[in-house]
Design a protein around this motif. Structure first.
Motif, PDB file in Angstrom:
ATOM      1  N   SER A 108      -1.240  -0.001 -13.754  1.00  0.00           N
ATOM      2  CA  SER A 108      -0.892  -1.279 -13.154  1.00  0.00           C
ATOM      3  C   SER A 108      -2.137  -2.138 -13.028  1.00  0.00           C
ATOM      4  O   SER A 108      -3.247  -1.628 -12.863  1.00  0.00           O
ATOM      5  N   SER A 109      -1.953  -3.458 -13.100  1.00  0.00           N
ATOM      6  CA  SER A 109      -3.088  -4.369 -12.972  1.00  0.00           C
ATOM      7  C   SER A 109      -3.604  -4.437 -11.538  1.00  0.00           C
ATOM      8  O   SER A 109      -4.702  -4.930 -11.302  1.00  0.00           O
ATOM      9  N   ARG A 110      -2.833  -3.953 -10.570  1.00  0.00           N
ATOM     10  CA  ARG A 110      -3.269  -3.878  -9.177  1.00  0.00           C
ATOM     11  C   ARG A 110      -2.528  -2.747  -8.512  1.00  0.00           C
ATOM     12  O   ARG A 110      -1.460  -2.323  -8.991  1.00  0.00           O
ATOM     13  N   PRO A 111      -3.041  -2.195  -7.422  1.00  0.00           N
ATOM     14  CA  PRO A 111      -2.367  -1.062  -6.769  1.00  0.00           C
ATOM     15  C   PRO A 111      -0.959  -1.428  -6.323  1.00  0.00           C
ATOM     16  O   PRO A 111      -0.748  -2.432  -5.656  1.00  0.00           O
ATOM     17  N   LEU A 112       0.020  -0.577  -6.683  1.00  0.00           N
ATOM     18  CA  LEU A 112       1.419  -0.810  -6.319  1.00  0.00           C
ATOM     19  C   LEU A 112       2.054   0.499  -5.840  1.00  0.00           C
ATOM     20  O   LEU A 112       2.964   1.032  -6.476  1.00  0.00           O
ATOM     21  N   PRO A 113       1.582   1.047  -4.707  1.00  0.00           N
ATOM     22  CA  PRO A 113       2.228   2.253  -4.171  1.00  0.00           C
ATOM     23  C   PRO A 113       3.582   1.912  -3.570  1.00  0.00           C
ATOM     24  O   PRO A 113       3.896   0.727  -3.345  1.00  0.00           O
ATOM     25  N   THR A 114       4.377   2.914  -3.302  1.00  0.00           N
ATOM     26  CA  THR A 114       5.684   2.705  -2.694  1.00  0.00           C
ATOM     27  C   THR A 114       5.527   1.937  -1.393  1.00  0.00           C
ATOM     28  O   THR A 114       4.792   2.345  -0.499  1.00  0.00           O
ATOM     29  N   GLY A 115       6.204   0.799  -1.273  1.00  0.00           N
ATOM     30  CA  GLY A 115       6.102   0.001  -0.057  1.00  0.00           C
ATOM     31  C   GLY A 115       6.442  -1.448  -0.320  1.00  0.00           C
ATOM     32  O   GLY A 115       6.920  -1.816  -1.407  1.00  0.00           O
ATOM     33  N   PRO A 116       6.167  -2.337   0.672  1.00  0.00           N
ATOM     34  CA  PRO A 116       6.555  -3.744   0.544  1.00  0.00           C
ATOM     35  C   PRO A 116       5.947  -4.449  -0.661  1.00  0.00           C
ATOM     36  O   PRO A 116       6.599  -5.267  -1.309  1.00  0.00           O
ATOM     37  N   ARG A 117       4.665  -4.147  -0.985  1.00  0.00           N
ATOM     38  CA  ARG A 117       4.051  -4.828  -2.126  1.00  0.00           C
ATOM     39  C   ARG A 117       4.778  -4.461  -3.416  1.00  0.00           C
ATOM     40  O   ARG A 117       5.083  -5.325  -4.242  1.00  0.00           O
ATOM     41  N   ALA A 118       5.061  -3.170  -3.604  1.00  0.00           N
ATOM     42  CA  ALA A 118       5.765  -2.732  -4.812  1.00  0.00           C
ATOM     43  C   ALA A 118       7.181  -3.276  -4.850  1.00  0.00           C
ATOM     44  O   ALA A 118       7.685  -3.668  -5.912  1.00  0.00           O
ATOM     45  N   ALA A 119       7.849  -3.300  -3.698  1.00  0.00           N
ATOM     46  CA  ALA A 119       9.213  -3.829  -3.659  1.00  0.00           C
ATOM     47  C   ALA A 119       9.234  -5.298  -4.050  1.00  0.00           C
ATOM     48  O   ALA A 119      10.131  -5.747  -4.774  1.00  0.00           O
ATOM     49  N   ALA A 120       8.233  -6.070  -3.582  1.00  0.00           N
ATOM     50  CA  ALA A 120       8.170  -7.491  -3.930  1.00  0.00           C
ATOM     51  C   ALA A 120       7.900  -7.678  -5.412  1.00  0.00           C
ATOM     52  O   ALA A 120       8.408  -8.620  -6.035  1.00  0.00           O
ATOM     53  N   ALA A 121       7.100  -6.779  -6.008  1.00  0.00           N
ATOM     54  CA  ALA A 121       6.770  -6.875  -7.429  1.00  0.00           C
ATOM     55  C   ALA A 121       7.830  -6.242  -8.322  1.00  0.00           C
ATOM     56  O   ALA A 121       7.759  -6.372  -9.546  1.00  0.00           O
ATOM     57  N   HIS A 122       8.808  -5.529  -7.733  1.00  0.00           N
ATOM     58  CA  HIS A 122       9.821  -4.782  -8.494  1.00  0.00           C
ATOM     59  C   HIS A 122       9.162  -3.782  -9.436  1.00  0.00           C
ATOM     60  O   HIS A 122       9.667  -3.516 -10.530  1.00  0.00           O
ATOM     61  N   GLN A 123       8.034  -3.223  -9.014  1.00  0.00           N
ATOM     62  CA  GLN A 123       7.316  -2.292  -9.868  1.00  0.00           C
ATOM     63  C   GLN A 123       6.526  -1.325  -8.984  1.00  0.00           C
ATOM     64  O   GLN A 123       5.929  -1.731  -7.986  1.00  0.00           O
ATOM     65  N   VAL A 124       6.546  -0.043  -9.353  1.00  0.00           N
ATOM     66  CA  VAL A 124       5.870   0.994  -8.580  1.00  0.00           C
ATOM     67  C   VAL A 124       4.888   1.728  -9.486  1.00  0.00           C
ATOM     68  O   VAL A 124       5.221   2.061 -10.625  1.00  0.00           O
ATOM     69  N   GLU A 125       3.699   1.979  -8.951  1.00  0.00           N
ATOM     70  CA  GLU A 125       2.678   2.708  -9.701  1.00  0.00           C
ATOM     71  C   GLU A 125       2.793   4.198  -9.406  1.00  0.00           C
ATOM     72  O   GLU A 125       2.961   4.607  -8.250  1.00  0.00           O
ATOM     73  N   ARG A 126       2.681   5.009 -10.461  1.00  0.00           N
ATOM     74  CA  ARG A 126       2.802   6.460 -10.324  1.00  0.00           C
ATOM     75  C   ARG A 126       1.448   7.138 -10.499  1.00  0.00           C
ATOM     76  O   ARG A 126       0.527   6.600 -11.112  1.00  0.00           O
ATOM     77  N   LEU A 127       1.355   8.354  -9.996  1.00  0.00           N
ATOM     78  CA  LEU A 127       0.185   9.204 -10.195  1.00  0.00           C
ATOM     79  C   LEU A 127       0.521  10.156 -11.335  1.00  0.00           C
ATOM     80  O   LEU A 127       1.409  10.990 -11.209  1.00  0.00           O
ATOM     81  N   GLU A 128      -0.194  10.023 -12.454  1.00  0.00           N
ATOM     82  CA  GLU A 128       0.140  10.811 -13.635  1.00  0.00           C
ATOM     83  C   GLU A 128      -0.441  12.223 -13.546  1.00  0.00           C
ATOM     84  O   GLU A 128      -1.602  12.410 -13.186  1.00  0.00           O
ATOM     85  N   VAL A 129       0.371  13.212 -13.897  1.00  0.00           N
ATOM     86  CA  VAL A 129      -0.035  14.615 -13.906  1.00  0.00           C
ATOM     87  C   VAL A 129      -0.027  15.094 -15.352  1.00  0.00           C
ATOM     88  O   VAL A 129       0.999  15.011 -16.031  1.00  0.00           O
ATOM     89  N   GLY A 130      -1.177  15.578 -15.827  1.00  0.00           N
ATOM     90  CA  GLY A 130      -1.280  16.005 -17.212  1.00  0.00           C
ATOM     91  C   GLY A 130      -1.697  17.454 -17.345  1.00  0.00           C
ATOM     92  O   GLY A 130      -1.776  18.201 -16.356  1.00  0.00           O
TER      93      GLY A 130
END
Length: 515
Positions: free
Chosen positions: A294-316
């Protein structure tokens, strides 16, 4: 001559039919078994963790890390791909390591969420203490054969994001629809969208340069031109609608969430071809989209809800239990004041990658300094603080020698309206960033001194800047949703070319009423 009795012919025909059925039954059973074996692979026995931190030490390590985490916070989204033994590439996690990771999560008190629970949490619904949402992209067959037994062992659940065009009657690298149905009936899985057939790279110009089939306007070789915006929208809309139809046609609920192929996001360079068109298409069909970049932090919460996008932590493949737990701590939302003296928790600061070796020492005057750079900046818990809305920052700065040396404190970090207050020997300058542009909103002459005190108070509707105890500047934010203007803090220094760096003598954060 004996005459056959009436009804004997139908009886003989019935007996013949029965005999034929008995003769064919083994062949039908064999065919059915063969079909079953082609559609449903036999599951493996649940794995156990390997040696060291991926096995016996996983629970102990998790408990030590979890002691630094809040008891209740918005869920963190973990992004897996395939789970299978052997060397399967950078995105494939072995069953043993997957088992060790779930062991650690359970020992740290984490519960796993269904998609419905996660969507409620995204929009402010209650969460069950510590929680994670386990997502698995692509729909690889290893989810049924290897991941499902491990989930069952730990009493956890996951969400598989299907490329529906790759799910067939027979299993291969991808799941079959029969396996999907069995996973759904287990109660451990639900299924979400990852496109129908646009999860691929395809030519986007005459030179054959590859681009995302979802995100890019494609090259049309027969017409020797690129798709028009209208053609792009029709093609992508048709693919998304076909994918949704595949879910309902196979008895699955309509998907609520969408995962970008190749971990793209609406802010990525490649998506600019589709631009707002793609975002609008996704918003019309899904509650939110998930991305690993993501171009900016979008954890689960109001910011992500407003952006309609959530950032994930990738496990490899190389993600150890220790890596996972430390990164989980970084991504866990915390309240303002959870770390009242941020400079005393250096592990939670993040500096740009073009400043190798930069750390909290550059802010406190201890160094080392990344020469030949004259400006250094960092952010404190950029993901964990993304939804801060009401807090006060108190800073004492020193070493403001010369005319160009300065310090800066940014509040509402990485929001749509971040505000940066810069203090030099004799001036305060306040800059606001909006729509990608930076503008100076205030300049104020100060009593010339090598040290100043700076206080910034952030609320949902305003930001107040004070220097040396005086009210200097107030910025009002009327009518802005909290999710657009929330965010934590950043700090920066400029040495002005003199070779002497200013520093922070103190940098404290505390929550205030109204958060």
């Amino acid at each position: 001559m004996n005459t056959p009795s009436k009804g004997s012919r139908p009886a003989r025909l019935a007996l013949a039919a029965v005999a034929a059925g008995l003769f064919c039954l083994p062949f039908a059973a064999a065919w059915e078994y063969q079909h079953y074996r082609q559609a449903v692979e036999r599951q493996a026995t649940a794995a156990t963790g390997g040696p060291g931190a991926d096995g016996k030490e996983a629970a102990g390590l998790a408990r030590r890390v979890s002691s630094r985490l809040p008891d209740r916070a918005a869920p963190v989204v973990l992004a897996y791909h395939d789970v299978r033994p052997g060397e399967g590439g950078r995105y494939t996690v072995t069953p043993a390591r997957f088992d060790a990771q779930l062991t650690a999560l359970r020992a740290a008190g984490y519960r796993t969420l269904s998609t419905a629970q996660f969507v409620r949490a995204l929009h402010g619904g209650a969460v069950p203490g510590r929680s994670v949402y386990l997502t698995f992209d692509d729909g690889a067959q290893g989810l049924w054969r290897y991941a499902d037994p491990v989930l069952a062992k730990h009493g956890m659940r996951g969400a598989a994001y299907l490329i529906t065009g790759n799910v067939r009657r027979r299993h291969g690298y991808y799941l079959s629809w029969d396996e999907v149905r069995r996973m759904a009936r287990s109660g451990r899985w639900d299924f979400q969208d990852h496109t129908h057939r646009t999860h691929r790279r395809q030519a986007v110009d005459a030179a054959g340069r590859p681009g995302s089939a979802l995100a890019s306007r494609l090259w049309l070789p027969d017409l020797r031109r690129t798709e028009t915006p209208a053609e792009y929208r029709r093609r992508v809309a048709a693919d998304l609608d076909r994918s949704i139809a595949e879910f309902t046609a196979h008895g699955l609920p309509r998907p609520a969430l969408f995962a970008y192929p190749f971990s793209e996001s609406a802010g990525s360079r490649e998506l600019r071809a589709g631009g707002s068109s793609l975002e609008a298409l996704l918003r019309a069909r899904f509650t939110a989209s998930l991305t690993n970049v993501s171009s900016r932090p979008l954890p689960t919460g109001p910011r992500a809800a407003a952006a309609h996008q959530v950032e994930r932590l990738e496990v490899g493949a190389r993600t150890t239990v220790a890596d996972l737990m430390e990164r989980l701590a970084d991504c866990t939302p915390v309240a303002p004041g959870a770390d009242p003296a941020p400079l005393k928790t250096p592990a939670r600061w993040r500096f740009p990658t073009n400043l190798p070796g930069a750390g909290v020492g550059v802010l406190t005057g201890r160094g080392p300094y990344p020469r030949p750079h004259r400006y250094v900046s960092g952010a404190f818990r950029p993901v964990g603080s993304a939804d801060w809305t009401a807090y006060t920052v108190d800073a004492s700065v020193r070493g403001l020698h010369g005319t160009h040396a300065s310090i800066a404190v940014t509040t509402r970090y990485a929001s749509l309206r971040p505000l940066t207050a810069s203090v030099s020997r004799g001036w305060l300058q306040v800059n606001e960033q909006r729509d990608g542009r930076v503008r100076t909103v205030a300049q104020h002459r100060l009593r010339a001194a090598s040290a100043h005190r700076l206080r910034i108070t952030v609320s949902p509707t305003s930001t107040v800047v004070r220097v040396d105890g005086g009210d200097v500047f107030t910025l009002r934010l009327f009518g802005r949703p909290a999710g657009e203007v929330s965010g934590g803090i950043g700090a920066g220094l400029t040495n002005g070319g003199s070779g002497e760096w200013p520093s922070f003598a103190k940098l404290d954060v505390r929550a205030v009423d109204g958060g």
